[in-house]
Scaffold this motif. Structure first.
Motif, PDB file in Angstrom:
ATOM      1  N   CYS A   1      -5.470  -8.612  -4.441  1.00 50.97           N
ATOM      2  CA  CYS A   1      -5.438  -6.870  -4.224  1.00 50.97           C
ATOM      3  C   CYS A   1      -5.981  -6.515  -5.573  1.00 50.97           C
TER       4      CYS A   1
ATOM      5  N   CYS B   1       1.720   0.037  -3.548  1.00 49.98           N
ATOM      6  CA  CYS B   1       0.472  -0.337  -3.166  1.00 49.98           C
ATOM      7  C   CYS B   1       0.166  -0.299  -1.840  1.00 49.98           C
TER       8      CYS B   1
ATOM      9  N   CYS C   1      -1.843  -1.871   0.298  1.00 49.06           N
ATOM     10  CA  CYS C   1      -2.481  -3.133   0.763  1.00 49.06           C
ATOM     11  C   CYS C   1      -1.726  -4.102   1.670  1.00 49.06           C
TER      12      CYS C   1
ATOM     13  N   CYS D   1      -2.435  -4.496  -7.021  1.00 53.38           N
ATOM     14  CA  CYS D   1      -1.118  -4.956  -7.494  1.00 53.38           C
ATOM     15  C   CYS D   1      -1.300  -6.346  -7.681  1.00 53.38           C
TER      16      CYS D   1
END
Ligand SMILES: [Zn+2]
Length: 292
Positions: A265, A232, A234, A268
Motif C-alpha cells: 500500500c 488507512c 486499504c 501505509c
C-alpha cells in the motif's frame, strides 16, 4: 481548563466579531503517516503542513465524506496525495526523484506549472457527485496555496499559519465569517497581526493557552477538541480489485517473473501477497454450484 494541543483540533469563534478559526496539532498522527516511508526531510515537513491544512478544511465538512488533495508534479515531486475525512482520519503519500532542496517550496518541487496540476476533491462517499477544484501552484508556502484556494473557492478572507518539524505539525486557521462587516475589520487586522508578529505562535503545548496568548485583547470561545488520527482504508479486497483492473495478462507476466504477486500500500506500506493460485483465481469464471 486546558486542552493539550497534541493530536487535537480546536475550533473557536470571536465573541465580539464575525471571526472564526481552528488550531490543530498533529503528533502521532503525523509520525504514523510519514513513518513508514523514508521521505527527504523537506518533503516530510511539506506533507505535514499539507496534512494540517487538510485537517483544518475537513473539520468544516458538513457530511461524512472526505477531502483529497492530489498533486501531479513535473519536478522532483511526482505525486503527493493527502486525504482527510470528516472524522479527521488522515493518510498521505508522496513520490519523488532526485534531490529535494531543504528550502524548496511545494510549488518549486512541483516543477513546471504548465505540466503540474494540483486538484482538491470533495468526495461525499454516499454516491453523490464529486466536487473538484484546481489549487493554483503559485506563491511559495503550503499555507499561501491554501489561502489562495479558500479566497477563490469560498470567497472568504482566510489566513493560515503552518509550522512543521520532523516530529510534529501545528496549524492555525483564521477566517472572516460570511456575514462579516466593516465593523469586524479592526478585530480581523488585530488578530492577523497578533499571529504574524508572535515570535513563537505555536509555543504553547495547550490549545486554549495558545489562543489566550495570541488573542489577549479579545474574547475567544473555544469548542470541544476533536482528535485527528492516522488511518488507512486499504484492504485485501481493494488490492484484489486493483489487480483485476490491471488485467490477467499483466498479472501473468508478474507471476512469470516473480512466482507470486506482492503489493505494498503506497499510503501505509502494508504488504499484500497473492500466491499464483490466489492471483489466478481473481480472473477465474465463477464456479457453478453443484446441486445434489
Ligand atoms: Zn494502506
Amino acid at each position: 481548563m486546558g486542552v493539550p494541543i497534541t493530536d487535537s483540533l480546536t475550533r473557536f469563534v470571536f465573541e465580539r466579531a464575525a471571526l472564526r478559526g481552528a488550531v490543530v496539532g498533529l503528533d502521532a498522527a503525523y509520525r504514523e503517516c510519514v513513518g513508514s516511508h523514508s521521505y527527504p526531510p523537506r518533503l516530510t515537513r511539506i506533507l505535514g503542513e499539507t496534512m494540517a491544512a487538510m485537517c483544518l478544511l475537513a473539520n468544516s465538512l458538513k457530511f461524512q465524506g472526505s477531502l483529497i488533495l492530489q498533486l501531479q508534479g513535473a519536478g522532483s515531486v511526482r505525486l503527493l496525495v493527502v486525504e482527510c475525512d470528516a472524522s479527521l482520519t488522515l493518510r498521505a503519500t508522496a513520490q519523488w526523484s532526485g534531490d529535494v532542496a531543504d528550502a524548496a517550496t511545494l510549488a518549486e518541487l512541483a516543477g513546471d506549472p504548465r505540466r503540474s496540476r494540483m486538484v482538491l476533491t470533495l468526495d461525499p462517499r454516499d454516491g453523490g457527485p464529486l466536487h473538484q477544484g484546481i489549487v493554483a501552484l503559485e506563491g511559495g508556502s503550503v499555507a499561501s496555496l491554501f489561502e489562495h484556494y479558500l479566497a477563490a473557492s469560498e470567497q472568504i478572507a482566510s489566513r493560515l499559519w503552518l509550522d512543521a518539524t520532523g516530529e510534529r505539525v501545528r496549524g492555525l486557521l483564521l477566517q472572516r465569517m460570511p456575514g462579516s462587516t466593516d465593523a469586524d475589520t479592526a478585530t480581523w487586522m488585530r488578530a492577523v497581526s497578533a499571529v504574524d508578529e508572535a515570535t513563537e505562535p505555536f509555543g504553547s503545548t495547550d490549545a486554549h493557552a495558545l489562543l489566550a496568548a495570541l488573542f489577549r485583547d479579545d474574547d475567544v470561545r473555544a469548542f470541544r477538541a476533536r482528535t485527528p488520527r492516522f488511518g488507512c482504508s486499504c484492504s485485501r479486497e481493494r488490492v484484489a480489485g486493483a489487480l483485476k483492473m490491471l488485467g490477467s495478462a499483466e498479472v501473468e507476466s508478474i507471476l512469470a517473473e516473480q512466482g507470486s504477486v506482492g503489493v505494498n500500500c503506497e499510503f501505509c506500506n502494508r504488504r499484500y501477497d497473492f500466491s499464483a493460485d490466489e492471483a489466478r483465481a481473481l480472473f477465474a469464471a465463477p464456479q457453478a454450484t453443484a446441486i445434489h
